[in-house]
Design a protein around this motif. Sequence first.
Motif, PDB file in Angstrom:
ATOM      1  N   ILE A 240       8.347  -7.795 -70.151  1.00 56.73           N
ATOM      2  CA  ILE A 240       7.963  -7.368 -71.505  1.00 56.73           C
ATOM      3  C   ILE A 240       6.758  -6.428 -71.393  1.00 56.73           C
ATOM      4  O   ILE A 240       6.917  -5.223 -71.251  1.00 56.73           O
ATOM      5  CB  ILE A 240       7.691  -8.574 -72.444  1.00 56.73           C
ATOM      6  CG1 ILE A 240       8.908  -9.517 -72.483  1.00 56.73           C
ATOM      7  CG2 ILE A 240       7.372  -8.072 -73.857  1.00 56.73           C
ATOM      8  CD1 ILE A 240       8.693 -10.796 -73.270  1.00 56.73           C
ATOM      9  N   CYS A 241       5.551  -6.958 -71.447  1.00 54.84           N
ATOM     10  CA  CYS A 241       4.364  -6.103 -71.500  1.00 54.84           C
ATOM     11  C   CYS A 241       4.096  -5.349 -70.199  1.00 54.84           C
ATOM     12  O   CYS A 241       3.674  -4.192 -70.232  1.00 54.84           O
ATOM     13  CB  CYS A 241       3.149  -6.916 -71.938  1.00 54.84           C
ATOM     14  SG  CYS A 241       3.318  -7.472 -73.655  1.00 54.84           S
ATOM     15  N   VAL A 242       4.341  -5.987 -69.063  1.00 59.69           N
ATOM     16  CA  VAL A 242       4.154  -5.276 -67.788  1.00 59.69           C
ATOM     17  C   VAL A 242       5.178  -4.150 -67.694  1.00 59.69           C
ATOM     18  O   VAL A 242       4.847  -3.012 -67.345  1.00 59.69           O
ATOM     19  CB  VAL A 242       4.238  -6.237 -66.583  1.00 59.69           C
ATOM     20  CG1 VAL A 242       4.109  -5.465 -65.267  1.00 59.69           C
ATOM     21  CG2 VAL A 242       3.157  -7.321 -66.675  1.00 59.69           C
ATOM     22  N   LEU A 243       6.423  -4.442 -68.047  1.00 58.99           N
ATOM     23  CA  LEU A 243       7.488  -3.437 -67.995  1.00 58.99           C
ATOM     24  C   LEU A 243       7.204  -2.255 -68.928  1.00 58.99           C
ATOM     25  O   LEU A 243       7.288  -1.102 -68.522  1.00 58.99           O
ATOM     26  CB  LEU A 243       8.829  -4.075 -68.364  1.00 58.99           C
ATOM     27  CG  LEU A 243      10.003  -3.099 -68.481  1.00 58.99           C
ATOM     28  CD1 LEU A 243      10.377  -2.545 -67.116  1.00 58.99           C
ATOM     29  CD2 LEU A 243      11.197  -3.775 -69.135  1.00 58.99           C
ATOM     30  N   HIS A 244       6.854  -2.541 -70.163  1.00 57.45           N
ATOM     31  CA  HIS A 244       6.624  -1.456 -71.120  1.00 57.45           C
ATOM     32  C   HIS A 244       5.399  -0.615 -70.736  1.00 57.45           C
ATOM     33  O   HIS A 244       5.407   0.601 -70.924  1.00 57.45           O
ATOM     34  CB  HIS A 244       6.504  -2.006 -72.540  1.00 57.45           C
ATOM     35  CG  HIS A 244       7.823  -2.419 -73.102  1.00 57.45           C
ATOM     36  ND1 HIS A 244       8.520  -1.683 -74.025  1.00 57.45           N
ATOM     37  CD2 HIS A 244       8.603  -3.508 -72.837  1.00 57.45           C
ATOM     38  CE1 HIS A 244       9.662  -2.284 -74.314  1.00 57.45           C
ATOM     39  NE2 HIS A 244       9.732  -3.408 -73.604  1.00 57.45           N
ATOM     40  N   THR A 245       4.389  -1.253 -70.182  1.00 59.26           N
ATOM     41  CA  THR A 245       3.233  -0.498 -69.675  1.00 59.26           C
ATOM     42  C   THR A 245       3.668   0.395 -68.520  1.00 59.26           C
ATOM     43  O   THR A 245       3.274   1.569 -68.443  1.00 59.26           O
ATOM     44  CB  THR A 245       2.114  -1.461 -69.244  1.00 59.26           C
ATOM     45  OG1 THR A 245       1.671  -2.192 -70.398  1.00 59.26           O
ATOM     46  CG2 THR A 245       0.938  -0.711 -68.631  1.00 59.26           C
ATOM     47  N   ALA A 246       4.498  -0.136 -67.626  1.00 55.96           N
ATOM     48  CA  ALA A 246       4.980   0.638 -66.470  1.00 55.96           C
ATOM     49  C   ALA A 246       5.827   1.828 -66.917  1.00 55.96           C
ATOM     50  O   ALA A 246       5.683   2.933 -66.375  1.00 55.96           O
ATOM     51  CB  ALA A 246       5.766  -0.259 -65.523  1.00 55.96           C
ATOM     52  N   VAL A 247       6.701   1.630 -67.895  1.00 43.33           N
ATOM     53  CA  VAL A 247       7.537   2.729 -68.388  1.00 43.33           C
ATOM     54  C   VAL A 247       6.659   3.840 -68.965  1.00 43.33           C
ATOM     55  O   VAL A 247       6.848   5.023 -68.651  1.00 43.33           O
ATOM     56  CB  VAL A 247       8.561   2.226 -69.432  1.00 43.33           C
ATOM     57  CG1 VAL A 247       9.245   3.396 -70.141  1.00 43.33           C
ATOM     58  CG2 VAL A 247       9.600   1.327 -68.774  1.00 43.33           C
TER      59      VAL A 247
ATOM     60  N   PRO B 111      13.551 -16.485 -64.668  1.00 40.60           N
ATOM     61  CA  PRO B 111      13.836 -15.832 -63.386  1.00 40.60           C
ATOM     62  C   PRO B 111      14.729 -14.590 -63.504  1.00 40.60           C
ATOM     63  O   PRO B 111      14.569 -13.645 -62.733  1.00 40.60           O
ATOM     64  CB  PRO B 111      14.508 -16.921 -62.550  1.00 40.60           C
ATOM     65  CG  PRO B 111      14.934 -17.981 -63.507  1.00 40.60           C
ATOM     66  CD  PRO B 111      14.058 -17.857 -64.716  1.00 40.60           C
ATOM     67  N   GLU B 112      15.634 -14.575 -64.476  1.00 38.50           N
ATOM     68  CA  GLU B 112      16.507 -13.403 -64.630  1.00 38.50           C
ATOM     69  C   GLU B 112      15.694 -12.173 -65.029  1.00 38.50           C
ATOM     70  O   GLU B 112      15.907 -11.084 -64.507  1.00 38.50           O
ATOM     71  CB  GLU B 112      17.597 -13.660 -65.680  1.00 38.50           C
ATOM     72  CG  GLU B 112      18.503 -14.819 -65.370  1.00 38.50           C
ATOM     73  CD  GLU B 112      17.926 -16.173 -65.798  1.00 38.50           C
ATOM     74  OE1 GLU B 112      16.902 -16.215 -66.535  1.00 38.50           O
ATOM     75  OE2 GLU B 112      18.497 -17.191 -65.378  1.00 38.50           O
ATOM     76  N   GLY B 113      14.773 -12.371 -65.956  1.00 33.11           N
ATOM     77  CA  GLY B 113      13.913 -11.267 -66.389  1.00 33.11           C
ATOM     78  C   GLY B 113      13.029 -10.758 -65.266  1.00 33.11           C
ATOM     79  O   GLY B 113      12.802  -9.558 -65.134  1.00 33.11           O
TER      80      GLY B 113
END
Length: 185
Positions: free
Chosen positions: A137-144, A165-167
């Motif tokens: 969620i937040c780590v991914l959106h920051t990375a994008v 674990p899937e996420g």
Amino acid sequence: MASHTALLIIDYTNDFVADKGALSCGLPGQKLAPKIVDLADKFVSNGDWVIFPTDVHTPNDPYHPETKLFPPHNVRNTWGREFYGPVAKWYQQNKGQEKVYMYDKTRYSAFAGTDLDLRMRERHVDTLHLVGVCTDICVLHTAVDAYNLNYNLVIHQKGVAALGPEGQTWALDHFKNVLGASVVD
């Protein structure tokens, strides 16, 4: 010589990590604390930036999209928004240093609606190391957003946790294969 690197410790708060947190990753998130503290110590020793982009909300805000998706969390001046465990202690001991500070954010990405990009550009930061929660969620959106702003990205696999674990698996694969990030231990 100016440092060109920053460690972003994303949303490592009681609401996202503690057993009684409103949206907790639980034990996987709690296990990150030693790795995060170790990285923060290394970054400070190297003269690098250590920034805590941290979610902040108003309960039942009818204009915020997360109100429909999640229970109230990370409300300003609450236990839930305080940093978790050893990371809280590290922050209290180091927050007075010029290159260590907390950064309010109101969306998943640390860049959305903030001047983080401007601050990083002013400081000539071109490489961001990401740790914290939630990976997908937040780590991914920051990375994008960081990718779209042309930052070099390093994701510390043992420094991030998801709600499941899937996420976690999906996000780590996405960092590497879609965003070209270095995923390291």
